[in-house]
Design an enzyme around this catalytic site. Structure first.
Site, short mmCIF file in Angstrom:
data_model
loop_
_atom_site.label_atom_id
_atom_site.label_comp_id
_atom_site.label_asym_id
_atom_site.label_seq_id
_atom_site.Cartn_x
_atom_site.Cartn_y
_atom_site.Cartn_z
N GLU A 1 -22.27 -3.63 4.23
CA GLU A 1 -22.41 -4.95 3.56
C GLU A 1 -21.32 -6.04 4.18
OE1 GLU A 1 -22.61 -3.12 -0.99
OE2 GLU A 1 -20.97 -4.50 -0.43
N GLY B 1 -14.37 0.00 4.13
CA GLY B 1 -13.46 0.64 4.95
C GLY B 1 -12.08 0.31 5.12
N GLU B 2 -11.23 0.93 5.93
CA GLU B 2 -10.02 0.74 5.94
C GLU B 2 -9.49 0.31 7.54
OE1 GLU B 2 -6.65 0.45 4.58
OE2 GLU B 2 -6.18 0.14 6.43
N CYS C 1 -12.76 1.47 -6.47
CA CYS C 1 -13.46 0.64 -5.41
C CYS C 1 -14.82 1.72 -5.36
CB CYS C 1 -12.73 1.00 -4.19
SG CYS C 1 -13.82 0.61 -2.81
N SER D 1 -2.84 -4.02 -0.04
CA SER D 1 -3.64 -3.65 -1.32
C SER D 1 -2.40 -3.01 -2.23
CB SER D 1 -4.88 -2.80 -1.39
OG SER D 1 -5.70 -3.33 -0.44
N ASN E 1 -13.90 -6.23 -10.47
CA ASN E 1 -15.55 -6.36 -10.82
C ASN E 1 -15.72 -4.97 -11.43
OD1 ASN E 1 -17.14 -8.65 -9.98
ND2 ASN E 1 -16.36 -8.32 -7.83
N HIS F 1 -1.73 -3.38 -6.06
CA HIS F 1 -2.90 -2.82 -6.91
C HIS F 1 -1.90 -1.94 -8.29
CE1 HIS F 1 -5.96 -4.01 -4.83
NE2 HIS F 1 -6.03 -3.31 -4.26
N CYS G 1 -17.13 -4.95 -3.24
CA CYS G 1 -17.39 -4.34 -2.03
C CYS G 1 -18.01 -2.89 -2.43
CB CYS G 1 -16.28 -4.36 -1.22
SG CYS G 1 -14.91 -3.02 -1.32
N CYS H 1 -15.63 5.18 3.05
CA CYS H 1 -14.19 5.05 3.23
C CYS H 1 -13.61 6.39 2.59
CB CYS H 1 -13.94 4.07 2.37
SG CYS H 1 -11.94 3.49 2.57
N CYS I 1 -16.75 -11.89 5.17
CA CYS I 1 -15.88 -10.53 4.74
C CYS I 1 -16.96 -9.55 5.46
CB CYS I 1 -15.78 -10.27 3.25
SG CYS I 1 -15.09 -8.95 2.67
N CYS J 1 -9.79 4.94 -3.38
CA CYS J 1 -9.08 4.16 -4.26
C CYS J 1 -10.14 4.10 -5.44
CB CYS J 1 -9.01 2.64 -3.64
SG CYS J 1 -8.02 2.76 -2.29
N SER K 1 -7.23 -6.33 5.48
CA SER K 1 -6.90 -5.82 4.26
C SER K 1 -6.49 -4.24 4.37
CB SER K 1 -7.87 -5.89 3.01
OG SER K 1 -7.37 -5.16 2.08
S1 SF4 Z 1 -10.38 -0.31 -1.78
FE1 SF4 Z 1 -10.68 -0.26 0.68
S2 SF4 Z 1 -9.36 1.35 1.13
FE2 SF4 Z 1 -9.68 1.63 -0.90
S3 SF4 Z 1 -11.62 2.86 -0.90
FE3 SF4 Z 1 -12.04 0.99 -1.01
S4 SF4 Z 1 -12.44 0.25 0.91
FE4 SF4 Z 1 -11.24 2.23 1.06
#
Ligand code: SF4
Length: 348
Positions: free
Chosen positions: A93, A160-161, A120, A215, A291, A217, A334, A113, A106, A117, A192
């Site tokens: 995406e 992704g990271e 996510c 991040s 979200n 959080h 995302c 990933c 973005c 998290c 990020s």
């Molecule tokens: S927030 Fe970023 S690092 Fe964490 S699971 Fe989602 S995509 Fe991966």
């Protein structure tokens, strides 16, 4: 023989590669310009090359295809979301957001990933593979071509990271900011990370000017561990020290991202802890009302509560904004569009 991914060659690399196959280096310059300035998607479009050379390139190299599988245009704000299909059928995406100061895209840096998290949607299906530099660049190129809009800012905050795909990510940044390509200023690129400490420190030494968005959080180690499995590996104190180091080496003020989840990290104690964590630091805090994700039971705090939290932080000297919500009607978070697409495929 597998064809080489020509879009992933950096400028100098492509010049050397052309020499290696018996061509003059200036051919490399021409081809780089076709790929990264004119955004050609076929060798046949490279009309200042001889037919023989185009055929040779066709036989040895590929321009990886990124096809649009879905495009959603928000009715609420100038935001568009794209679902792209890669050559191997993987789905990723990207989002285009139009602002007064320019267009921001973005992008995703991996398929899926592995960071897990909890808030996510990208984490739900797990990790599939890293994206190549060409697949990261390709998202921006494709969006420019599809919309006719010039992209001036790029955020690597999609699925992704990026620091888990370090070498490809680094090359992507260098190519995106190269004066022979789109030449996007590194100051307009933000990455990020969930806090991979050794790679934050490594990135600090690369001589780049990109912004690091951490991040965060959560305001303490325990809560961070609950929300982000990576926190078990890298303690909050280590992560903060790595961000300080990034600032010291690059002079770029880090951004801390904080997804607000109702009843989880938006209480009075959280505010107090955030203040003591950030007050002495030259940084910016970005509050992101989460979200809602279909597969998760997290709730978003209402606007009034988010504003009250912001005011409290501001009164205590924290430089803070609430991220303006974008594209909530088009699966804005995302990974959501990708998941919905995967679910629909399964149901067929
Ligand atoms: S927030 Fe970023 S690092 Fe964490 S699971 Fe989602 S995509 Fe991966």
């Amino acid at each position: 023989m597998d064809k080489k991914d020509i879009v992933s060659f950096g400028y100098e690399e492509l010049l050397l590669e052309m020499e290696r196959i018996g061509e003059k280096p200036f051919r490399g310059k021409q081809i780089y310009s076709w790929l990264h300035e004119k955004l050609a998607e076929e060798f046949s479009q490279m009309t200042n090359l001889s037919v023989a050379l185009r055929e040779k390139l066709e036989a040895m190299y590929e321009i990886k295809k990124i096809s649009m599988a879905a495009r959603r245009i928000s009715k609420k704000d100038p935001t568009e979301k794209f679902l792209f299909e890669l050559g191997d059928g993987s789905m990723i995406e990207s989002v285009l957001m139009k602002y007064d100061y320019g267009n921001s895209v973005c992008i995703s840096s991996q398929v899926g990933c592995r960071m897990g998290c909890r808030f996510c949607a990208s984490a739900i299906g797990g990790f599939e593979r890293n994206l190549t530099p060409s697949e990261m660049l390709g998202q921006i190129y494709r969006i420019q071509k599809l919309t006719g809009e010039r992209v001036s800012n790029v955020v690597v905050m999609g699925t992704g990271e990026p620091l888990d795909n370090y070498d490809n990510f680094l090359k992507f940044v260098k190519m995106l900011s190269d004066s022979h390509g789109l030449h996007i200023s590194q100051r307009n690129i933000t990455a990020s990370t969930c806090g991979i400490v050794p790679n934050i420190r490594r990135l600090a030494k690369e001589g780049l000017q990109i912004t690091l968005a951490l991040s965060l959080h959560a305001s303490n180690q325990e809560k961070r561990e609950e929300l982000m499995p990576i926190a078990k590996k890298y303690e909050l104190s280590e992560v903060m020290a790595a961000c300080d180091y990034y600032f010291k080496e690059t002079g770029r003020r880090p951004t801390f991202e904080y997804s607000l989840v109702k009843g989880v990290n938006d209480g009075a104690k959280d505010v107090k802890e955030l203040v003591s964590l950030l007050l002495e630091r030259n940084c910016h805090l970005n509050l992101i009302p989460v979200n809602p994700v279909k597969e998760r039971d997290f709730e978003r705090p209402d606007r009034k509560n988010a504003l009250a939290l912001k005011n409290k932080l501001e009164k205590n000297g924290i430089n803070v904004t609430i991220r303006r919500e974008r594209g909530s009607d088009i699966d804005g978070a995302c990974g959501q569009l990708r998941r919905r697409y995967a679910d629909a495929k399964k149901e067929k």
